[in-house]
Design a protein around this motif. Structure first.
Motif, PDB file in Angstrom:
ATOM      1  N   UNK A 102       0.960  -1.321   0.048  1.00 11.80           N
ATOM      2  CA  UNK A 102      -0.067   0.133  -0.123  1.00 11.80           C
ATOM      3  C   UNK A 102       1.001   1.420   0.207  1.00 11.80           C
ATOM      4  N   UNK A 103       1.954   1.080   0.694  1.00 16.62           N
ATOM      5  CA  UNK A 103       2.864   2.230   0.831  1.00 16.62           C
ATOM      6  C   UNK A 103       3.487   2.345  -0.580  1.00 16.62           C
ATOM      7  N   UNK A 104       3.774   1.340  -1.021  1.00 15.01           N
ATOM      8  CA  UNK A 104       4.430   1.635  -2.324  1.00 15.01           C
ATOM      9  C   UNK A 104       3.577   2.336  -3.523  1.00 15.01           C
ATOM     10  N   UNK A 105       2.244   1.977  -3.455  1.00 13.32           N
ATOM     11  CA  UNK A 105       1.407   2.780  -4.420  1.00 13.32           C
ATOM     12  C   UNK A 105       1.480   4.488  -4.443  1.00 13.32           C
ATOM     13  N   UNK A 106       1.563   4.731  -3.058  1.00 11.33           N
ATOM     14  CA  UNK A 106       1.608   6.251  -3.093  1.00 11.33           C
ATOM     15  C   UNK A 106       3.063   6.756  -3.363  1.00 11.33           C
ATOM     16  N   UNK A 107       4.182   6.047  -2.975  1.00 15.05           N
ATOM     17  CA  UNK A 107       5.579   6.494  -3.381  1.00 15.05           C
ATOM     18  C   UNK A 107       5.512   6.455  -4.760  1.00 15.05           C
ATOM     19  N   UNK A 108       4.996   5.260  -5.741  1.00 16.32           N
ATOM     20  CA  UNK A 108       5.322   5.246  -7.057  1.00 16.32           C
ATOM     21  C   UNK A 108       4.674   6.189  -7.802  1.00 16.32           C
TER      22      UNK A 108
ATOM     23  N   UNK B 209       3.954   9.460  -6.327  1.00 14.25           N
ATOM     24  CA  UNK B 209       4.703  10.566  -6.027  1.00 14.25           C
ATOM     25  C   UNK B 209       6.221  10.679  -6.608  1.00 14.25           C
ATOM     26  N   UNK B 210       6.557   9.685  -7.250  1.00 16.15           N
ATOM     27  CA  UNK B 210       7.764   9.285  -7.790  1.00 16.15           C
ATOM     28  C   UNK B 210       9.043   9.396  -6.716  1.00 16.15           C
ATOM     29  N   UNK B 211       8.643   8.815  -5.505  1.00 14.12           N
ATOM     30  CA  UNK B 211       9.535   8.730  -4.633  1.00 14.12           C
ATOM     31  C   UNK B 211      10.126   7.445  -4.110  1.00 14.12           C
ATOM     32  N   UNK B 212       9.811   6.571  -4.731  1.00 15.43           N
ATOM     33  CA  UNK B 212       9.904   5.252  -4.433  1.00 15.43           C
ATOM     34  C   UNK B 212      11.540   5.021  -4.344  1.00 15.43           C
ATOM     35  N   UNK B 213      11.928   4.379  -3.408  1.00 16.69           N
ATOM     36  CA  UNK B 213      13.649   4.072  -3.164  1.00 16.69           C
ATOM     37  C   UNK B 213      13.835   2.795  -3.142  1.00 16.69           C
ATOM     38  N   UNK B 214      14.801   2.166  -3.512  1.00 15.86           N
ATOM     39  CA  UNK B 214      15.124   0.666  -3.868  1.00 15.86           C
ATOM     40  C   UNK B 214      16.446   0.484  -3.205  1.00 15.86           C
ATOM     41  N   UNK B 215      16.367  -0.605  -2.272  1.00 13.72           N
ATOM     42  CA  UNK B 215      17.474  -1.216  -1.545  1.00 13.72           C
ATOM     43  C   UNK B 215      17.979  -2.247  -2.555  1.00 13.72           C
TER      44      UNK B 215
ATOM     45  N   UNK C 164       5.118  -0.913 -12.786  1.00 19.10           N
ATOM     46  CA  UNK C 164       5.622   0.525 -12.070  1.00 19.10           C
ATOM     47  C   UNK C 164       7.112   0.252 -11.450  1.00 19.10           C
ATOM     48  N   UNK C 165       6.907  -0.976 -10.589  1.00 19.69           N
ATOM     49  CA  UNK C 165       8.193  -1.489  -9.684  1.00 19.69           C
ATOM     50  C   UNK C 165       9.269  -1.953 -10.629  1.00 19.69           C
ATOM     51  N   UNK C 166       8.946  -2.681 -11.859  1.00 15.28           N
ATOM     52  CA  UNK C 166       9.743  -3.029 -12.656  1.00 15.28           C
ATOM     53  C   UNK C 166      10.425  -1.811 -13.355  1.00 15.28           C
TER      54      UNK C 166
END
Length: 393
Positions: free
Chosen positions: A234-240, A242-248, A359-361
């Protein structure tokens, strides 16, 4: 968008046209009482307007072609041409009705209809002026007038299209939210029930063997981790958005990631065909989320066996393929497969569908594509072998 309006749009367009022509007919009747009027010509105009209004109201438009109501505009142009001629080529009285007619066209038809009617409109406007021997500057006013009324229709049609698209998007969002709530209710309730059962056994039976106690604790922890992944999704939806998703980003063994995803997907009858030594630089949690979503999608909408395979497509990219042996995706649905609200919600994906997987890809510098299989559906995640996305700070 205009095609999706369908036959029901005819009824609304016809009702609006009926009101427009009824108004024109009433004004023609009222004009007959004015001094120096031409009652006979006004009577013809009134009868024509009332006849078109009656046809617009009573004809069963819902059973006709979606563009059938354009015939009402053609009939209206004929009445306007006669009116302009009958009143000695005075277009000032009919000009507003040209504008109203094209406003109606813009409200109920796509812009190309307005463009298609332009030659007929020019004829309906110019021919009476020429027939009544109007001055060249009067006839020449068509050079300005006709493009103006066409522009009115086109501008209105554009705004109507935007409004309809916005309304459709809101409706889709509401359906998605409803589906999301149902999916969450199911996905959260199941692990909570498992955790509750494990805790009750641990509490009620103090004499459980250590091995049994360890298995119950491990099962409860897996279910807690599942709930945590749901919340993360769910949090990833908002991050995607907003363009602020960060990856480890780190090296991830693809076979191990596929095995974990299969173990987290209930009823997944999957065959994993991945080289144990094959690795990719990715966020392990996000990669697991993508695979769980695709495998769950195959379980829900496809048929066994489900095949998970991977290969290095070239020196810089790697593909991970999830294929089922069901009916595949209908051709009519392929276009909206990856839309924001178009994907299928699946177990463990919190109803986010294929949109979040793509979007994650893409956040990894890769992509998600669909390929029809024979039989079945095939979804391919393409990822760079080396890190191209920004790691988590």
């Amino acid at each position: 968008m205009w095609r999706r309006i369908g036959f029901d749009g005819n009824v609304g367009a016809a009702r609006a046209a009926a009101a427009l022509f009824l108004l024109a007919g009433v004004l023609a009747v009222l004009g007959m009482a004015q001094p120096h009027s031409r009652p006979r010509d006004l009577l013809v105009v009134a009868v024509a307007d009332f006849g078109i209004a009656a046809a617009a109201w009573w004809v069963p438009w819902q059973g006709l072609h979606p563009r059938a109501t354009v015939a009402l505009a053609v009939a209206g142009l004929a009445v306007l041409a006669f009116s302009t001629w009958a009143f000695g080529g005075t277009a000032s009285g009919t000009g507003p009705f040209f504008v109203l007619l094209f406003a109606w066209v813009g409200l109920h038809h796509p812009p190309w209809i307005a463009y298609a009617l332009t030659p007929l409109t020019a004829t309906a406007y110019v021919a009476p002026l020429v027939a009544t021997h109007q001055a060249p500057e009067v006839v020449g006013s068509a050079v300005v007038f006709v493009p103006v009324v066409t522009a009115v229709a086109v501008l209105i049609a554009g705004r109507v299209r935007q409004w309809r698209e916005a309304r459709a998007e809101v409706a889709a969002a509401e359906r998605w939210r409803a589906s999301l709530m149902l999916t969450l209710a199911h996905d959260v309730r199941s692990p909570l029930t498992a955790v509750q059962g494990a805790l009750e056994l641990l509490d009620e039976d103090a004499g459980l063997p250590p091995e049994r106690r360890a298995r119950l604790t491990a099962a409860a922890l897996r279910q807690v981790a599942r709930i945590a992944r749901l919340a993360s999704g769910l949090l990833d939806v908002g991050r995607v958005e907003d363009g602020v998703l960060r990856l480890d980003l780190r090296p991830v063994p693809v076979r191990a990631a596929a095995q974990d995803a299969v173990s987290l997907t209930p009823q997944a009858d999957a065959v994993i065909d991945v080289d144990p030594d094959l690795t990719v630089t990715a966020d392990p949690d996000r990669l697991e989320q993508m695979l769980v979503n695709l495998i769950g999608n195959a379980v829900r909408h496809g048929a066994a066996p489900i095949c998970v395979s991977s290969a290095a497509t070239d020196g810089s990219t790697l593909s991970i393929t999830v294929r089922d042996h069901g009916r595949g995706v209908p051709e009519a649905s392929v276009g909206g497969l990856f839309s924001r609200y178009g994907g299928n919600g699946t177990a463990n994906s919190v109803g986010l569908g294929l949109w979040i997987v793509r979007e994650l890809a893409r956040a990894h510098g890769g992509d998600l594509t669909y390929e029809p299989a024979d039989p079945g559906a095939c979804f391919v995640i393409t990822l760079p072998r080396q890190a191209t996305a920004q790691p988590k700070g």
